[in-house]
Design an enzyme around this catalytic site. Structure first.
Site, PDB file in Angstrom:
ATOM      1  N   LYS A 177       0.900  -1.161   0.000  1.00  0.00           N
ATOM      2  CA  LYS A 177       0.000   0.000   0.000  1.00  0.00           C
ATOM      3  C   LYS A 177       0.933   1.204   0.000  1.00  0.00           C
ATOM      4  CE  LYS A 177      -2.195   2.983   2.341  1.00  0.00           C
ATOM      5  NZ  LYS A 177      -1.686   4.390   2.211  1.00  0.00           N
ATOM      6  N   GLY A 234       3.870   4.086  10.566  1.00  0.00           N
ATOM      7  CA  GLY A 234       3.145   5.323  10.306  1.00  0.00           C
ATOM      8  C   GLY A 234       2.553   5.903  11.556  1.00  0.00           C
ATOM      9  N   SER A 235       1.465   6.617  11.380  1.00  0.00           N
ATOM     10  CA  SER A 235       0.904   7.348  12.506  1.00  0.00           C
ATOM     11  C   SER A 235       0.276   6.391  13.512  1.00  0.00           C
ATOM     12  CB  SER A 235      -0.147   8.350  12.032  1.00  0.00           C
ATOM     13  OG  SER A 235      -1.386   7.696  11.846  1.00  0.00           O
ATOM     14  N   ARG A 236       0.292   6.831  14.756  1.00  0.00           N
ATOM     15  CA  ARG A 236      -0.226   5.998  15.832  1.00  0.00           C
ATOM     16  C   ARG A 236      -1.729   5.779  15.706  1.00  0.00           C
ATOM     17  NH1 ARG A 236       1.662   7.300  21.894  1.00  0.00           N
ATOM     18  NH2 ARG A 236       0.117   6.164  23.105  1.00  0.00           N
ATOM     19  N   GLY A 239      -2.445   3.402  12.873  1.00  0.00           N
ATOM     20  CA  GLY A 239      -1.870   2.097  13.198  1.00  0.00           C
ATOM     21  C   GLY A 239      -2.700   1.345  14.231  1.00  0.00           C
ATOM     22  N   GLU A 256       5.094  -0.039  13.650  1.00  0.00           N
ATOM     23  CA  GLU A 256       6.061   0.913  14.182  1.00  0.00           C
ATOM     24  C   GLU A 256       5.328   2.233  14.266  1.00  0.00           C
ATOM     25  OE1 GLU A 256       9.879   1.291  12.162  1.00  0.00           O
ATOM     26  OE2 GLU A 256       9.944   3.274  13.083  1.00  0.00           O
ATOM     27  N   CYS A 293      11.926   8.449  12.701  1.00  0.00           N
ATOM     28  CA  CYS A 293      11.298   7.733  13.826  1.00  0.00           C
ATOM     29  C   CYS A 293      12.158   7.856  15.066  1.00  0.00           C
ATOM     30  CB  CYS A 293      11.137   6.250  13.539  1.00  0.00           C
ATOM     31  SG  CYS A 293      10.984   5.817  11.832  1.00  0.00           S
ATOM     32  N   GLU A 385       3.855  13.397  20.420  1.00  0.00           N
ATOM     33  CA  GLU A 385       4.914  13.411  19.419  1.00  0.00           C
ATOM     34  C   GLU A 385       4.723  14.600  18.482  1.00  0.00           C
ATOM     35  OE1 GLU A 385       7.232  10.248  16.539  1.00  0.00           O
ATOM     36  OE2 GLU A 385       5.059  10.225  16.478  1.00  0.00           O
TER      37      GLU A 385
END
Lengths: 504, 504
Positions: A177, A234-236, A239, A256, A293, A385
């Site tokens: 993707k 990617g973004s929390r 994710g 991650e 990251c 973050e």
């Protein structure tokens, strides 16, 4: 020009699209090519084709898979100029040295290291109990969906990066993707992947590419019965939605997510080498416009004159350094929101804090400050973050308060302690390190966390919510392959039916 | 006599109880001792004590942990007679050979193997990249909650079994939740564990014991921030509730849930050695009254005269064998419900099918039958686990239909194929095995799946829903230790600060 086609079952064909989106040049905000948002039908076809490819891949040798990965690496190098030019256009990351001299060589090196691991086979930990005639080794898990991040258009790209290389080397087809901030780069890479697959006689659907789906279809994809596992960087928020869907279906997902990478600088280190450390810190914070990251987003210092001098030096460096271009409108928006959240939680702006007025997406290099007491009063909000060129400094009253700050941290990818080289900080180190160790995947001394070496000893992972499983690494071959593998035991299986690696 | 105390923070003390329950002798239905159902307060105290013990354990060497495990094994042997007597009373499993001659020696052997792994240290996969000064190894994950199953009161007991041994050997304290079908046995074992911990100077809370909680508190326990991971072996419904809670909190949970362990017997094998296989099958099905995770619950055969003869032989053996006593009222009820579900889904009863009228919990040895066509029409219902002395036979029309049956299976711990020794079944094997391989953790040839050797090559694991992660095994040392570990990387860390295993 119509939207670009998707790559499904070995064929570039028009997407079954619900809509389209445009890539954008973040340095100019000019629109670039148009790409499709796929309907479920595209995912469904890709899943079926991947399942079929997986069956075919089960009879491939490690050598054959290695040949594909190596051919692909060679083709990326042959098309290097075009690839880095488009990656620069889509991400504003500099062609040189970043893309051409660092990231592209890292990408092809990872592909070749993964090839070597596939050829060697020891990643699968073959274990033979000859006496009881029980044998086991890791085998491939099945089709792997890869959602790559925005910040490495090559080395973590869904179709060429670490997750891709690990999944393929372990014997699995990949459904990539694309990240929406560099779809064109991803397209070029996928073209080379397909050509390499054809040249090395791989199953047609060993690599497939879709550009974007609805959130619902993404959740459906990671929990589909035909999927073996998913790698997501990617973004929390996105994710965790994918994680919930995968968990519910009993499917593996390696995530991650966010990480603020605490760096503790002890007083003796500052007395010894203040300028050096201020330089390292500023470089690490601002490199790649802070979009790593492992960017040092939280610096913990003890109150005192040295700390004030250190901050003056850092502020001067932040002011002097040009503010880079951010990867996308989305990054700019979320960085701005992150900084606002930190300020709302009590952080004081030492430098920066505002968007710059350039034509691209940019934010002034930003350094914020809170006291240890403030941090302990709002530890959650102050761990927001701010992905980009912004960091938060916590000035603790003393080492005990600094230790308490560490105790309140979430899981992170990395944690670092700078200390005096002749031992003046050793007592303080012994208070900090044992608390930091369980909070992070990689513990550093006297070194900033940016720069993730592709070493067999690397751990690019860590406790939740930095990742979804603290036992696995996303970087470092061969360990990263085992994320996309299952343990296969053979009990009393006749010799000629065993995988070659398990025969006497 | 009041309810037994719980073991928290190194002290046997009365539970903070919301209610009590009684153990029961399943052979007579006579009540045994009374045990507490703990309120959250007990869990909370245990979690805090475990967190503190974990901090202390971080400075223990592998030798010290090994000494504890070995002292514990010795103490179990010294109290053997009392332990197996009570285990027999609570579970109706025979003292000899089962408990005294097999399960107890297996238990102490596992503890000693875990001790050897702790002493040796290679389970942690220390990896040194001297050139880049990056090093990594697995380290302990933190307090581990263990929920043991009903069917192994010693070898999988929460306080002495495989999960316990693995968690401790990896350096973690254990909070044991006793299985309610053998709380007294668990109490005796915990007494010896505590005594061994004291004798070897372990932290007081290295092992703690509670007997039962509400479901809500169980979910809270596995998702608490102080927990490192959970090991659960038991029913699918309870396990999936715990998994949902742990997943939501980003906590690891290793599950061993249901498995029906398909066994495919090919025609050539029957022609060659029908009686032998019928004997193996009946023994494997009925051993321990069928109460094994690896009990062969689904037998797939091809229609034909040999199959009819095989089934006649199996039925005769099922009739002739005494029906054993089941572990508990709960097992009896769920076995009866499982059989009913299979019958409702179309299975025909070849033998058994009813509870016997003995005074204890018992079910007639039961063999059910469906056609391949029936199975394919209701594959979900016909995979209902009937845990106990009952199995379902699927008679497929031909090898293609048998292969299709395999394609419809969920993940299982084991899968087995019997075939002609001189190759007459090889073409059929080649159709079945590639389909069965990805569905199971352990693939067997010509051997029933019961009997899980404690071998480094063993995989007692498998794809969801057999377990929660197909990359890990619950049996087999040292691999089982890595479930309770996190990857710790050290980047540029000064030599004297490194764990011993990572020094040059």
């Amino acid at each position: 020009m119509p939207a670009h086609p998707v790559l499904i079952a070995g064929r570039w064909r028009p997407a079954n699209a619900t809509a389209t989106f445009r890539a954008e040049n973040p340095a100019t905000r000019e629109p670039l090519d148009e790409f499709p948002i796929s309907a479920w039908g595209d995912c469904d076809e890709a899943l079926s084709a991947a399942a079929e490819a997986f069956e075919q891949m089960r009879s491939l040798t490690g050598d054959q898979i290695a040949a594909f990965l190596e051919a692909y690496a060679g083709r990326i190098e042959a098309r290097k100029d075009e690839i880095v030019k488009l990656a620069n256009l889509e991400t504003a990351l500099p062609v040189s040295p970043r893309l051409a001299d660092n990231e592209l060589p890292r990408t092809t090196s990872q592909l070749r290291q993964a090839a070597a691991a596939a050829r060697d086979g020891s990643w699968a930990l073959p274990t033979i109990d000859a006496k009881q005639n029980i044998r086991s080794m890791y085998g491939p898990i099945g089709p792997v969906a890869v959602f790559g991040p925005n910040n490495f258009p090559l080395a973590f790209n869904s179709v060429s990066g670490g997750d891709f290389a690990a999944a393929i080397a372990a014997g699995n087809p990949v459904i990539a993707k694309a990240n929406s901030s560099h779809p064109g780069t991803t397209r070029l890479l996928a073209e080379e992947a397909l050509a390499a697959a054809q040249a090395t006689k791989m199953p047609a659907a060993i690599v497939q590419l879709i550009y974007r789906t609805s959130h619902e279809d993404g959740e459906r994809l990671v929990s589909d019965c035909r999927i073996g596992a998913t790698g997501y960087t990617g973004s929390r928020s996105a994710g965790l939605k994918l994680k919930a869907a995968a968990d519910q279906a009993g499917k593996l997902i390696y995530l991650e997510l966010s990480s603020i990478n605490p760096v503790v600088i002890l007083p003796g280190a500052l007395e010894e080498r203040l300028d050096d450390i201020a330089g390292q810190f500023s470089t690490s914070c601002l490199m790649g416009t802070g979009q790593f990251c492992t960017n040092p987003g939280l610096i913990i210092l003890l109150a005192g004159d040295s700390t004030e001098k250190f901050l003056e030096s850092a502020v001067a460096r932040f002011k002097a350094a040009p503010a880079g271009t951010l990867l996308s409108a989305g990054v700019a928006k979320s960085l701005s929101q992150g900084i606002s959240a930190l300020v709302r939680a009590g952080a004081h702006t030492l430098v920066g804090g505002k968007s710059t007025s350039e034509k691209g997406y940019s934010q002034a290099n930003t350094l914020l400050r809170v006291s240890g007491q403030q941090f302990l009063e709002a530890p959650d909000a102050l761990q927001t973050e701010a992905f980009g060129n912004a960091s938060l400094v916590v000035v603790a009253d003393d080492i005990d308060q600094a230790a308490s700050v560490i105790d309140h941290l979430e899981g992170n990818l990395t944690g670092c302690v700078y200390s005096h080289t002749a031992g003046a900080d050793d007592a303080a180190y012994d208070k900090i390190a044992p608390r930091l160790r369980p909070k992070v995947g990689r513990l550093l001394n006297d070194k900033m966390p940016t720069g993730v070496a592709v070493s067999p000893a690397m751990n690019h992972g860590g406790p939740y919510p930095a990742t979804g499983h603290p036992g696995f690494t996303a970087v470092g071959i061969p360990a990263s392959l085992r994320r996309f593998a299952v343990l296969h035991c053979y009990d009393n299986v006749r010799p000629h039916r065993l995988p070659a690696a398990l025969r006497d």
